[in-house]
Design an enzyme around this catalytic site. Structure first.
Site, short mmCIF file in Angstrom:
data_model
loop_
_atom_site.label_atom_id
_atom_site.label_comp_id
_atom_site.label_asym_id
_atom_site.label_seq_id
_atom_site.Cartn_x
_atom_site.Cartn_y
_atom_site.Cartn_z
N HIS A 130 -7.37 7.08 0.20
CA HIS A 130 -6.26 6.47 0.22
C HIS A 130 -5.99 5.16 0.89
O HIS A 130 -5.46 4.19 0.60
CB HIS A 130 -5.01 7.27 0.51
CG HIS A 130 -3.71 6.85 0.13
ND1 HIS A 130 -3.24 6.25 -0.94
CD2 HIS A 130 -2.54 6.95 0.90
CE1 HIS A 130 -2.10 6.25 -1.03
NE2 HIS A 130 -1.52 6.46 0.11
N HIS A 163 1.17 -1.21 0.09
CA HIS A 163 0.08 -0.10 0.02
C HIS A 163 0.81 1.15 -0.17
O HIS A 163 1.96 1.19 0.53
CB HIS A 163 -1.06 -0.03 1.35
CG HIS A 163 -1.58 1.28 1.25
ND1 HIS A 163 -1.37 2.09 2.44
CD2 HIS A 163 -2.65 1.99 0.64
CE1 HIS A 163 -1.96 3.34 2.50
NE2 HIS A 163 -2.76 3.17 1.24
N SER A 164 0.75 2.29 -0.82
CA SER A 164 1.34 3.60 -0.96
C SER A 164 2.66 3.32 -0.93
O SER A 164 3.36 2.74 -2.17
CB SER A 164 0.63 4.53 0.34
OG SER A 164 1.17 5.63 0.16
N LEU A 165 3.56 3.58 -0.12
CA LEU A 165 5.06 3.61 -0.08
C LEU A 165 5.17 2.11 -0.42
O LEU A 165 6.16 1.60 -1.12
CB LEU A 165 5.62 4.28 1.38
CG LEU A 165 7.05 3.82 1.38
CD1 LEU A 165 7.96 4.60 0.22
CD2 LEU A 165 7.71 4.43 2.53
#
Length: 308
Positions: free
Chosen positions: A278, A102-104
């Protein structure tokens, strides 16, 4: 359901990587990497919905959760964080890795699979496609980061002798939610707080944030559209699933060319949109699971043998 877990600790040159291995310990698991300023608790609601024949190994990135920070004086960067994947593979002697980020964590997964595609057999990224592009406005931000990084170094030294400000857990839930622009609503904040706060020694029933403030001023690899396309072209014949939060800006028109290349070169490429911001895998885990579960069953089915 994937609810039982064992805590995992992996030695590194600077300390330890902390993690949780859910479910099956006999087979190679899915390696799950969380987002920036989060920790493995962001997967709390998704993991119980995944196939119970598969294990899931969630890792706290360095400077997050229960993992060790980098040594004093160091700057956090994608170059350091992406090594987490290789360190975990080395620890458990895996020749291949299945990634969910997820994300980073998704950015690091994209970097790893593009640089070492022969080591990855499956990819899932949650509300991210690739690193953000460099832009002129990044210059001013980098200038601010230089100064603030030094401030955080001083703050870290002060924390060794003086407890930072403490708050009630209710206050911390609000602070965390506001810091994510409500991507993590108050009612879900505890999943992240469990691994990012410590109990005050001065005030009963109060807690304080305990995480490495230097992570706020990290650097990613210099990235542009041309580099994104070249990296995407290196990723071929991988089962590849991307889930986007419908109200999140993290996957936009700048991702279209890269996703087009990924779809062309990877016959089992999937892209789905799920209602949410997000942290959609935390707030709308059930809808995310509707796409992740069949994807896993197709591309990581129950093994016929016990080999890793």
């Amino acid at each position: 359901m994937l609810e039982q877990y064992a805590d995992v600790s992996i030695e590194t040159p600077y300390g330890q990587l902390a993690g949780r291995w859910y479910g099956n310990r006999r087979e190679r698991p899915i390696l799950a990497l969380h987002g920036w300023q989060d920790n493995l608790g962001s997967f709390d609601r998704l993991i119980p919905l995944l196939p119970d024949y598969l294990g899931i190994l969630c890792i706290d990135l360095p400077g997050h959760g229960h993992s060790s920070p980098l040594p004093a004086g160091m700057l956090y960067s994608a170059d350091d964080w992406v090594l987490v994947i290789g360190r975990v593979m080395k620890e458990f002697k895996w020749k291949k890795v299945s990634l969910m980020g997820h994300s980073l964590g998704g950015i690091l997964s994209f970097l790893h699979v593009s640089l070492a595609p022969q080591t990855v057999d499956m990819m899932i990224t949650l509300d991210i496609c690739m690193p953000p592009f460099d832009a002129p406005e990044c210059i001013a931000k980098r200038a601010q980061y230089m100064e603030r990084h030094l401030v955080e170094e001083d703050r870290s030294r002060l924390m060794e002798v003086q407890e930072p400000p403490s708050y009630t857990m209710a206050q911390l839930r609000n602070v965390l939610s506001q810091g994510t622009f409500n991507s993590v609503p108050v009612e879900f904040a505890q999943h992240l707080l469990n691994r990012s706060v410590r109990k005050s020694q001065l005030y009963p029933d109060k807690f304080y944030f305990y995480r490495d403030g230097r992570t706020k001023y990290h650097t990613l690899l210099p990235f542009c559209a041309a580099k994104g396309l070249e990296m995407a072209k290196r990723i071929k014949d991988k089962p590849y699933l991307i889930i986007k939060g419908s109200d999140s800006p993290f996957i936009d028109s700048r991702s279209e060319q890269v996703m087009s290349v990924l779809a062309k070169n990877n016959p089992h490429f999937e892209f789905h949109e799920v209602s949410g911001l997000h942290h959609v895998h935390l707030t709308n885990a059930e809808e995310c699971a509707k796409f992740i579960v069949p994807f896993l069953r197709r591309h990581r089915p129950p093994p016929a043998t016990g080999k890793l």
